[in-house]
Write an enzyme that holds these catalytic residues in place. Structure first.
Site, PDB file in Angstrom:
ATOM      1  N   ASP B  63       0.876  -1.170   0.000  1.00 37.73           N
ATOM      2  CA  ASP B  63       0.000   0.000   0.000  1.00 37.73           C
ATOM      3  C   ASP B  63       0.917   1.225   0.000  1.00 37.73           C
ATOM      4  OD1 ASP B  63      -1.654   2.111   0.527  1.00 37.73           O
ATOM      5  OD2 ASP B  63      -2.563   1.242   2.331  1.00 37.73           O
ATOM      6  N   VAL B  64       0.893   2.004  -1.072  1.00 36.71           N
ATOM      7  CA  VAL B  64       1.844   3.119  -1.197  1.00 36.71           C
ATOM      8  C   VAL B  64       1.637   4.196  -0.126  1.00 36.71           C
ATOM      9  CG1 VAL B  64       2.240   2.772  -3.669  1.00 36.71           C
ATOM     10  CG2 VAL B  64       0.459   4.398  -2.909  1.00 36.71           C
ATOM     11  N   TYR B 156      -8.922  15.079  -4.585  1.00 41.71           N
ATOM     12  CA  TYR B 156      -8.160  14.491  -5.689  1.00 41.71           C
ATOM     13  C   TYR B 156      -7.359  15.562  -6.436  1.00 41.71           C
ATOM     14  CZ  TYR B 156      -7.470  11.414  -9.779  1.00 41.71           C
ATOM     15  OH  TYR B 156      -6.943  10.652 -10.787  1.00 41.71           O
ATOM     16  N   LYS B 160      -3.323  15.839  -6.776  1.00 45.11           N
ATOM     17  CA  LYS B 160      -2.691  15.807  -8.099  1.00 45.11           C
ATOM     18  C   LYS B 160      -1.942  17.110  -8.381  1.00 45.11           C
ATOM     19  CE  LYS B 160      -3.962  11.653  -9.361  1.00 45.11           C
ATOM     20  NZ  LYS B 160      -2.943  10.582  -9.482  1.00 45.11           N
TER      21      LYS B 160
END
Lengths: 75, 247
Positions: B63-64, B156, B160
């Site tokens: 899991d990053v 998100y 990003k």
């Protein structure tokens, strides 16, 4: 191999300089090492001598002699 | 584009863009670490596809969002293939909602995986990359949401956008070591992530795309492959792959 020779060899390998020209008073500025060179050198030293060098300690390392003294005090 | 003898790690490679990227890299000769967080079956399938085409692949669960799992991921890559040359930070999640309705955990999980995950993987890949002294290619998956913002994706888009700034910074720090760091910013791509959108929303999106269709995972994968196999003089850039989308 003495700590001094070991340290000089690591510096020479990492920074691609002639090990015979490294004196205690040689600074990293003298051999054109940039900040990432120092980080790479620290990584190699940490691995070789199995220790962790803090950012603060890195700041105090300016010359070949500083590294030898520092490693000597930790091992 | 010959990646023979090189090792690539693709995070979130069991599905979507990561899956297409893993397959493309392997076809070019790279040995690929197919990372996945939860869907082992899908990851296993990607490995089978690559191996059936004569390529090299191994699956590694991590899991990053968890730093220590990223350390193990890099170690596994070296255990399997002895080196690391290419890192594709693709793993990502969405927890869409208008900010007025967005829960703290929806914010946090998206930041943890999509932004901190990129830090975790880049931080842990650096030691092997620098030690090898043979350069490297890091490609981060950003998004058009990170460039323009997107309603319902404050979490998100923030992650990003962070990835884009991180990419530009890392490119500056590592340029002298021939480690290039770029970002690809997909628009609306047909994956499980966009499958959640209603038909009505999809139709509205398509109206804003000059090409008149959603993108395919392969449309993005080929750009990643290009960056991964380039000489490295392109670095610190963000390349939109969006069919000319007007946000």
């Amino acid at each position: 191999m003495s700590i001094e020779d070991k340290v000089k060899k690591i510096i020479a390998d990492q920074l691609e300089v002639d090990g015979d020209k490294l004196k205690g008073e040689t600074t990293f500025e003298d051999i054109d090492a940039d900040s990432l060179d120092i980080v790479e050198l620290v990584m190699a030293l940490e691995e070789e001598f199995d220790l962790e060098i803090s950012d603060q300690e890195i700041e105090n390392i300016k010359s070949v002699g500083d590294v030898i003294e520092y490693i000597g005090s930790k091992t | 584009m010959n990646l023979e003898g090189k090792t690539a790690i693709v995070t979130g490679a069991s599905r979507g863009i990561g899956r297409a990227t893993a397959i493309y890299l392997a076809r070019s000769g790279a040995a690929v670490i197919v990372n996945y967080a939860g869907n082992r079956e899908a990851a296993e399938e990607v490995k089978q596809i690559i191996q059936s085409e004569g390529g090299k692949a191994e699956i590694v669960q991590a899991d990053v969002a968890d730093y220590s799992q990223c350390e193990s991921l890099m170690q596994s890559a070296i255990d399997h293939f002895q080196r690391i040359d290419i890192l594709i930070n693709n793993a990502g999640i969405t927890r869409d909602n208008l900010l007025a309705r967005m829960k703290v955990e929806d914010w946090q999980q998206v930041i943890d995986t999509n932004l901190s995950g990129v830090y975790n993987c880049c931080r842990t890949v650096l030691r092997p990359l620098l030690k090898q002294k043979s350069g490297g290619r890091i490609i981060n998956l950003a998004s058009v949401a990170g460039l323009h913002g997107n309603t319902g994706q404050a979490n998100y888009a923030a992650a990003k956008g962070g990835v884009i700034a991180f990419t530009k910074t890392l490119a500056k720090e590592l340029g002298s070591r021939n480690i290039s760091v770029n970002a690809v910013a997909p628009g609306f791509i047909e994956t499980e992530m966009t499958a959640q959108l209603s038909e009505q929303v999809k139709a509205q999106v398509i109206e804003r795309i000059a090409l008149g269709r959603l993108g395919k995972a392969e449309d993005v994968a080929e750009v990643i492959l290009f960056l991964a196999s380039s000489s490295g003089y392109i670095t610190g850039q963000v390349i939109p792959v969006d069919g000319c989308l007007v946000m």
